[in-house]
Design an enzyme around this catalytic site. Structure first.
Site, PDB file in Angstrom:
ATOM      1  N   ARG A  22     -17.789  -2.717  10.286  1.00  0.00           N
ATOM      2  CA  ARG A  22     -16.639  -3.222  10.483  1.00  0.00           C
ATOM      3  C   ARG A  22     -16.554  -0.977  10.429  1.00  0.00           C
ATOM      4  O   ARG A  22     -17.334  -0.313  10.215  1.00  0.00           O
ATOM      5  CB  ARG A  22     -15.522  -2.837   8.863  1.00  0.00           C
ATOM      6  CG  ARG A  22     -15.472  -4.318   8.646  1.00  0.00           C
ATOM      7  CD  ARG A  22     -13.884  -3.842   7.901  1.00  0.00           C
ATOM      8  NE  ARG A  22     -13.118  -3.411   7.160  1.00  0.00           N
ATOM      9  CZ  ARG A  22     -12.145  -3.317   6.165  1.00  0.00           C
ATOM     10  NH1 ARG A  22     -12.638  -4.195   5.171  1.00  0.00           N
ATOM     11  NH2 ARG A  22     -10.978  -2.386   6.061  1.00  0.00           N
TER      12      ARG A  22
ATOM     13  N   ARG B  44     -10.262   7.536   4.184  1.00  0.00           N
ATOM     14  CA  ARG B  44      -9.168   6.258   3.330  1.00  0.00           C
ATOM     15  C   ARG B  44      -8.915   6.269   2.250  1.00  0.00           C
ATOM     16  O   ARG B  44      -8.071   6.448   1.664  1.00  0.00           O
ATOM     17  CB  ARG B  44      -9.514   4.622   4.307  1.00  0.00           C
ATOM     18  CG  ARG B  44      -9.720   4.517   5.143  1.00  0.00           C
ATOM     19  CD  ARG B  44     -11.025   3.317   6.130  1.00  0.00           C
ATOM     20  NE  ARG B  44     -11.080   2.301   5.372  1.00  0.00           N
ATOM     21  CZ  ARG B  44     -11.181   0.924   4.766  1.00  0.00           C
ATOM     22  NH1 ARG B  44     -12.463   1.041   5.544  1.00  0.00           N
ATOM     23  NH2 ARG B  44     -10.793   0.009   4.216  1.00  0.00           N
TER      24      ARG B  44
ATOM     25  N   ARG C 244       0.686  -1.074  -0.420  1.00  0.00           N
ATOM     26  CA  ARG C 244      -0.487   0.520  -0.033  1.00  0.00           C
ATOM     27  C   ARG C 244       1.029   1.179  -0.347  1.00  0.00           C
ATOM     28  O   ARG C 244       0.183   2.217   0.055  1.00  0.00           O
ATOM     29  CB  ARG C 244      -0.310   0.104   1.410  1.00  0.00           C
ATOM     30  CG  ARG C 244      -2.308   0.297   1.081  1.00  0.00           C
ATOM     31  CD  ARG C 244      -3.062  -0.551   2.155  1.00  0.00           C
ATOM     32  NE  ARG C 244      -4.296   0.342   2.300  1.00  0.00           N
ATOM     33  CZ  ARG C 244      -5.541  -1.070   2.411  1.00  0.00           C
ATOM     34  NH1 ARG C 244      -4.869  -2.448   2.833  1.00  0.00           N
ATOM     35  NH2 ARG C 244      -6.692  -0.904   2.937  1.00  0.00           N
TER      36      ARG C 244
HETATM   37  P1  AMP Z   1      -7.951  -3.613   3.851  1.00  0.00           P
HETATM   38  O1  AMP Z   1      -8.588  -4.257   5.023  1.00  0.00           O
HETATM   39  O2  AMP Z   1      -7.551  -3.604   3.843  1.00  0.00           O
HETATM   40  O3  AMP Z   1      -9.196  -2.301   3.939  1.00  0.00           O
HETATM   41  O4  AMP Z   1      -7.483  -2.750   5.718  1.00  0.00           O
HETATM   42  C1  AMP Z   1      -8.284  -2.490   6.606  1.00  0.00           C
HETATM   43  C2  AMP Z   1      -7.218  -1.567   7.429  1.00  0.00           C
HETATM   44  O5  AMP Z   1      -6.024  -2.270   7.880  1.00  0.00           O
HETATM   45  C3  AMP Z   1      -6.624  -0.460   6.498  1.00  0.00           C
HETATM   46  O6  AMP Z   1      -6.663   0.852   6.811  1.00  0.00           O
HETATM   47  C4  AMP Z   1      -5.027  -0.046   7.440  1.00  0.00           C
HETATM   48  O7  AMP Z   1      -5.577   0.057   9.034  1.00  0.00           O
HETATM   49  C5  AMP Z   1      -4.631  -1.366   7.791  1.00  0.00           C
HETATM   50  N1  AMP Z   1      -3.483  -2.387   7.206  1.00  0.00           N
HETATM   51  C6  AMP Z   1      -4.376  -2.485   5.857  1.00  0.00           C
HETATM   52  N2  AMP Z   1      -3.425  -3.833   4.778  1.00  0.00           N
HETATM   53  C7  AMP Z   1      -2.631  -2.491   5.367  1.00  0.00           C
HETATM   54  C8  AMP Z   1      -0.627  -1.845   4.265  1.00  0.00           C
HETATM   55  N3  AMP Z   1      -0.282  -2.495   3.639  1.00  0.00           N
HETATM   56  N4  AMP Z   1      -0.153  -1.003   4.846  1.00  0.00           N
HETATM   57  C9  AMP Z   1      -0.661  -0.197   5.944  1.00  0.00           C
HETATM   58  N5  AMP Z   1      -1.989  -0.765   6.953  1.00  0.00           N
HETATM   59  C10 AMP Z   1      -2.700  -1.918   6.340  1.00  0.00           C
END
Ligand code: AMP
Ligand code: ADP
Length: 217
Positions: A162, A173, A90
């Site tokens: 969530r 986000r 990311r």
């Molecule tokens: P997601 O389920 O991919 O929407 O991720 C949920 C949250 O987890 C994100 O908003 C970040 O806070 C954290 N997160 C997930 N993947 C990453 C990543 N590759 N780098 C940093 N934070 C992450």
């Protein structure tokens, strides 16, 4: 040589939905950084406690924590033949770290589908998302409802909304995506690995486009 696929796109684009289907179809492992963080959160591990504040604010967890978590995951035997990565990398630093860790095992990122969806659809998708406690299966109240409200079709566990899918956190986000993650589009384009996929279509149509694009790789 083990092949890795990075599913890129804004939060709510459908990366997790598609990664699960494509991984099942191609019998590859599905590695979701968000799912791993959420599992750590619900088990109240040290990593979960460190990540919680960032996640709830819609910010990225710092690169060092995220990279070492993914390094551990990719060293598990089920990832040795390749995997679909969803939500990682990311940031450019994460992408560079991924290239280095894969090279150590003679693997590489071979294909990066960018799942594109306009922001108005994203807001609707994330505010209607329901996720399962046990394994992160995702549903949508309108577009992909479970057979029984509040219960996962696949494992019977409870569905929940969530904390970070609240409107103001979603907006944060999306902003974080534009600033910190969108630079990866140029990173993978320059390597000739990026293909844009229209993520605004129905789930089955997006899957068909992805499988077709992957078949050519
Ligand atoms: P997601 O389920 O991919 O929407 O991720 C949920 C949250 O987890 C994100 O908003 C970040 O806070 C954290 N997160 C997930 N993947 C990453 C990543 N590759 N780098 C940093 N934070 C992450
Ligand atoms: P991401 O992993 O990119 O954050 P998800 O796969 O969790 O996104 O999808 C976000 C929400 O949108 C979920 O509620 C999911 O059921 C729904 N969704 C995913 N793909 C589609 C689609 N093609 N059409 C309509 N809704 C979708």
């Amino acid at each position: 040589m083990p092949n890795y696929y990075v599913f890129l796109g804004p939060p709510g684009a459908g990366k997790g939905t598609q990664a699960k289907i494509v991984a099942d179809t191609l019998q590859l492992s599905h590695v979701s950084s968000g799912d791993i963080f959420r599992a750590n959160l619900s088990n109240q591990t040290e990593l979960g406690k460190l990540a919680q504040g960032y996640m709830n604010r819609g910010e990225l967890v710092p690169d060092d924590l995220t990279i070492s978590m993914i390094r551990d995951r990719l060293q598990k035997p089920d990832c040795g033949k390749g995997a679909i990565l969803d939500g990682f990398p990311r940031t450019p630093a994460q992408a560079e770290a991924l290239d280095i860790m894969l090279r150590e095992n003679a693997g590489e990122v071979v294909f990066v589908p960018l799942i594109s969806v306009p922001n108005n659809l994203i807001l609707e998708r994330m505010t209607g998302r329901w996720s399962c406690r046990a394994a992160g299966h995702v549903y949508h109240s309108k577009y992909n409802p479970p057979k029984q409200a509040g219960v996962c079709d696949l494992d019977g566990s409870e569905l929940y909304q969530r904390e970070d899918d609240k409107l103001e956190t979603v907006q944060k986000r999306l902003d974080v995506y534009e600033k910190q993650t969108a630079p990866l589009i140029a990173y993978y384009s320059a390597q000739g690995k990026l293909v844009e996929i229209d993520g605004s279509l129905e789930i089955t149509q997006v899957t068909a486009s992805l499988l077709q694009a992957l078949a050519g790789k």
